[in-house]
Design an enzyme around this catalytic site. Structure first.
Site, PDB file in Angstrom:
ATOM      1  N   GLY A  11       0.841  -1.200   0.000  1.00  0.00           N
ATOM      2  CA  GLY A  11       0.000   0.000   0.000  1.00  0.00           C
ATOM      3  C   GLY A  11       0.873   1.246   0.000  1.00  0.00           C
ATOM      4  CB  THR A 140       3.596   0.407   6.304  1.00  0.00           C
ATOM      5  OG1 THR A 140       2.205   0.214   6.592  1.00  0.00           O
ATOM      6  CG2 THR A 140       4.385   0.107   7.549  1.00  0.00           C
ATOM      7  CG  ASP A 142      -0.948  -0.590   7.937  1.00  0.00           C
ATOM      8  OD1 ASP A 142      -1.670   0.365   7.607  1.00  0.00           O
ATOM      9  OD2 ASP A 142      -1.024  -1.718   7.413  1.00  0.00           O
ATOM     10  CG  MET A 186      -6.982   2.040   5.647  1.00  0.00           C
ATOM     11  SD  MET A 186      -5.899   2.355   4.242  1.00  0.00           S
ATOM     12  CE  MET A 186      -6.958   1.885   2.886  1.00  0.00           C
ATOM     13  N   GLY A 187      -5.191   0.238   8.907  1.00  0.00           N
ATOM     14  CA  GLY A 187      -4.172  -0.260   9.823  1.00  0.00           C
ATOM     15  C   GLY A 187      -4.211  -1.760   9.995  1.00  0.00           C
ATOM     16  NE  ARG A 188      -3.023  -5.802   6.169  1.00  0.00           N
ATOM     17  CZ  ARG A 188      -3.094  -5.616   4.856  1.00  0.00           C
ATOM     18  NH1 ARG A 188      -4.181  -5.947   4.218  1.00  0.00           N
ATOM     19  NH2 ARG A 188      -2.088  -5.082   4.210  1.00  0.00           N
ATOM     20  CD  GLU A 243      -8.131  -1.442   7.351  1.00  0.00           C
ATOM     21  OE1 GLU A 243      -8.761  -1.061   6.366  1.00  0.00           O
ATOM     22  OE2 GLU A 243      -6.921  -1.783   7.294  1.00  0.00           O
ATOM     23  CG  LEU A 298     -10.234  10.201   1.503  1.00  0.00           C
ATOM     24  CD1 LEU A 298     -11.407  10.714   2.307  1.00  0.00           C
ATOM     25  CD2 LEU A 298     -10.012  11.076   0.275  1.00  0.00           C
TER      26      LEU A 298
END
Ligand code: F6P
Length: 407
Positions: A11, A140, A142, A186-188, A243, A298
């Site tokens: 990503g 990342t 994340d 996000m961030g898994r 998420e 975004l």
């Protein structure tokens, strides 16, 4: 002949191109002949989809534009190299292409999945006694890479999330009736990004009411009860949720609503719809107005509000990888080491890729409150320096100008 090659993978972030520039400029300054770019990462290399970066980045203006350009300039991929054992054909092909291009050092800008590529290439290179050096450049949003204090890309995404959250909190107060806004971040499987919503709180902003990270099991009933309590006294309730939150049986909350079909090469399900699902539950139970706000791409492409610290560190990470390779290192990833808090300062340090590839660093338990609904001051203190200062876009005709890959 000193040719090098660089690729971007996974990503994107708003500053990943600063790392690309760090690799390009440092390699050129250190005497590299050609700096090649893989278009769409290792997959592009296998397809011989390669560009000479000097034909793309021609002058200082191009460099200024590149570091202000979001997404991966060279394009990205989510491509998992097979295990070496039993799949030597793929590796022979990659090394054949690298030898044809007379590559002396290979740089890959990516997160923990992408570092798996560096690990495998370095291992195979060692096995066949190849002189090619393989270096990872961390990236990342994340922030879930092991060893490094934080990852380039995280600070800018955190700045965007905190700023946008402040704006959403203001907007939520506009009416004289209650509104529950749920922001999906996000961030898994790591909550670093969602935690950045805590930075919204300050003298001009009351902050978010609840923060849910994937590090803790999500309980829907307890969540609804909390929201119900808040709605009794507040006109606007704002909640940040990752998420990646999961319920006790291990299912993602977003899976409760939609059937998630898309799974990438690393086995990651596409996560989306958590906020929408929770907002519908709140509206159903309490009959209040709700908003589900999915920050989605975004938060990782907002190059108009990057952190200058992040841009600089991303560039330095690329430069440090080149320096390390030119000094003989291979199979390493550049990490950031916080050496001072006040004033904040990080230095770069190489670390063995075997300790970073495929490892996910989570938010430490002691930085999350007891019932898993907020983060504490120590975490805010950790993030705050990473969002500092700005870098203005180059505005043309009222819009930020970007550098585009010429085919
Ligand atoms: O790996 C970074 C990341 O932005 C995650 O936070 C997110 O879950 C994922 O990428 C989304 O990836 P894609 O662009 O493949 O949907």
């Amino acid at each position: 002949m000193k040719n090098v090659i660089v690729g971007q993978s996974g990503g994107p972030t708003a500053v990943i191109n600063s790392s690309l520039l760090g690799v390009f400029k440092t390699a050129k300054d250190r005497g590299a002949d050609t700096v090649y770019g893989m278009v769409h990462g290792i997959k592009g290399l296998l397809d011989r989809n390669i560009v000479d970066l000097s034909s793309q980045i021609k002058n200082d203006l191009d460099m200024d534009l590149l570091k202000r350009t979001p997404s991966s300039f060279l394009g990205s991929c989510r491509y998992k190299l097979p295990e070496i054992e039993g799949n030597e054909k793929t590796y022979k092909e990659i090394f054949k292409i690298l030898d044809e291009l007379e590559i002396f050092a290979f740089f890959y800008i990516g997160g923990n999945d992408s570092m798996d590529t560096i690990k495998k290439l370095a291992d195979y290179g060692a096995k066949i006694n190849s002189p090619i050096r393989f270096m990872g450049v961390p990236k990342t949003i994340d922030n879930d890479l092991a060893i490094t204090d934080h990852t380039p890309g995280y600070g800018s995404a955190a700045k965007y999330i905190a700023s946008t959250t402040k704006e959403i909190i203001r907007d939520g107060l506009v009416y004289d009736y209650p509104v529950v806004s749920i922001i999906e971040v996000m961030g898994r499987n790591a909550g670093w990004l969602t935690a950045a919503a805590a930075l919204a709180k300050g003298e001009d902003c009351e902050g978010v009411d609840l923060i849910y990270l994937p590090e803790r099991v999500f309980d829907l009933d307890k969540f609804l009860a909390k929201v119900g309590e808040l709605c009794k006294d507040k006109r606007s309730v704002v909640i940040a949720v990752s998420e990646g939150v999961k319920i006790a049986d291990g299912r993602y909350v977003c899976e409760l609503a939609d059937h998630v079909d898309y799974v990438d090469a690393f086995g990651h399900k596409q996560l989306a719809g958590t906020a929408r699902f929770l907002a519908a539950k709140v509206a159903e139970k309490y009959g209040v107005k709700t908003r589900a706000i999915e920050l989605s791409s975004l938060q990782r492409c907002a190059s108009h509000i990057t952190s200058r610290i992040d841009v600089t560190e991303a560039f330095n990470a690329g430069g440090a990888a080149v320096k390390a390779a030119f000094e003989g290192m291979s199979g390493q990833v550049i990490t950031l080491k916080r050496v001072s808090e006040d004033p904040y300062m990080c230095i770069t340090e190489p670390a063995d890729v075997h300790f970073i590839a495929n490892v996910e660093k989570k938010v430490p338990d002691e930085w999350i409150n007891k019932d898993g609904t907020y983060v504490n001051e120590a975490l805010v203190h950790y993030i705050r320096p990473l969002i500092q200062a700005e870098i203005a876009p180059l505005w043309v005709d009222g819009l930020p100008r970007h550098l585009i890959l010429k085919k």
